[in-house]
Design a protein around this motif. Sequence first.
Motif, PDB file in Angstrom:
ATOM      1  N   GLN A  55      -1.815  32.503  49.621  1.00  0.00           N
ATOM      2  CA  GLN A  55      -1.019  32.750  50.825  1.00  0.00           C
ATOM      3  C   GLN A  55      -1.730  32.304  52.084  1.00  0.00           C
ATOM      4  O   GLN A  55      -1.091  32.034  53.091  1.00  0.00           O
ATOM      5  CB  GLN A  55      -0.627  34.223  50.902  1.00  0.00           C
ATOM      6  N   GLN A  57       4.439  36.507  57.766  1.00  0.00           N
ATOM      7  CA  GLN A  57       4.159  35.103  57.496  1.00  0.00           C
ATOM      8  C   GLN A  57       5.395  34.488  56.838  1.00  0.00           C
ATOM      9  O   GLN A  57       5.937  35.044  55.879  1.00  0.00           O
ATOM     10  CB  GLN A  57       2.950  35.003  56.557  1.00  0.00           C
ATOM     11  N   ASN A 117      -3.618  33.672  54.451  1.00  0.00           N
ATOM     12  CA  ASN A 117      -3.634  34.397  55.719  1.00  0.00           C
ATOM     13  C   ASN A 117      -5.056  34.484  56.256  1.00  0.00           C
ATOM     14  O   ASN A 117      -6.016  34.607  55.510  1.00  0.00           O
ATOM     15  CB  ASN A 117      -3.071  35.803  55.497  1.00  0.00           C
ATOM     16  N   ASP A 126       4.838  37.126  53.436  1.00  0.00           N
ATOM     17  CA  ASP A 126       4.090  38.388  53.507  1.00  0.00           C
ATOM     18  C   ASP A 126       4.543  39.146  54.738  1.00  0.00           C
ATOM     19  O   ASP A 126       4.409  38.641  55.850  1.00  0.00           O
ATOM     20  CB  ASP A 126       2.584  38.105  53.563  1.00  0.00           C
ATOM     21  N   ASP A 127       5.102  40.315  54.541  1.00  0.00           N
ATOM     22  CA  ASP A 127       5.441  41.195  55.671  1.00  0.00           C
ATOM     23  C   ASP A 127       4.953  42.607  55.382  1.00  0.00           C
ATOM     24  O   ASP A 127       5.525  43.585  55.877  1.00  0.00           O
ATOM     25  CB  ASP A 127       6.937  41.175  55.971  1.00  0.00           C
ATOM     26  N   SER A 128       3.895  42.709  54.602  1.00  0.00           N
ATOM     27  CA  SER A 128       3.407  44.015  54.166  1.00  0.00           C
ATOM     28  C   SER A 128       2.877  44.873  55.306  1.00  0.00           C
ATOM     29  O   SER A 128       2.841  46.103  55.193  1.00  0.00           O
ATOM     30  CB  SER A 128       2.309  43.834  53.114  1.00  0.00           C
TER      31      SER A 128
END
Lengths: 114, 116
Positions: free
Chosen positions: A99, B48, A101, B56-58
């Motif tokens: 991912q 994201q 990040n 990803d929105d955790s």
Amino acid sequence: AQTVTQSQPEMSVQEAETVTLSCTYDTSESDYYLFWYKQPPSRQMILVIRQEAYKQQNATENRFSVNFQKAAKSFSLKISDSQLGDAAMYFCAVRGGSQGNLIFGKGTKLSVKP
Amino acid sequence: EAGVAQSPRYKIIEKRQSVAFWCNPISGHATLYWYQQILGQGPKLLIQFQNNGVVDDSQLPKDRFSAERLKGVDSTLKIQPAKLEDSAVYLCASSLILGSSGNTIYFGEGSWLTVV
């Protein structure tokens, strides 16, 4: 999980001198990248330098260089011939995994004295 | 090459009001991020996107925060209702593609939010 620790909340350096900012990190990823970002009062994050973890050679960008110690999970930034314009917050960050990040440390505020 | 554009730069609102921030990433960048940076801390990822899908929105407080990227280009982050602790700089960032951690993430100048 990935974590980044910057143990120096503030640092000061005399103009034209050299300063080293410390950073340690932890990651379970085998493929990852490390970054130093500069954040002036305008708050825009500006990339200073990046290091691929698979490369043993330390990255260098003009007056900025890193000391990458993979086994110790250490990634320090050295600024040579410090200039007044180098005064800013500096953030260390790690990026790994699919991912991708960015995980940031809490930052080090660098002051440059004339 | 144009950078990541954000607006508004500054916003002051009262608690319980709503606010929206807009971001236009660098042309061709498929991945878009929203970070929250509280004073004295490093940025923290909120959400994201890869194109118009959420990766990803955790860490997004979904009871009050929402974000969308409908056409896979620009994005909007909304807060409703705002709380005092939402006072922060909201940074938008973009990078080329997902799955390549070496791609540099480029940041916009941020949107400063003050909740009073």
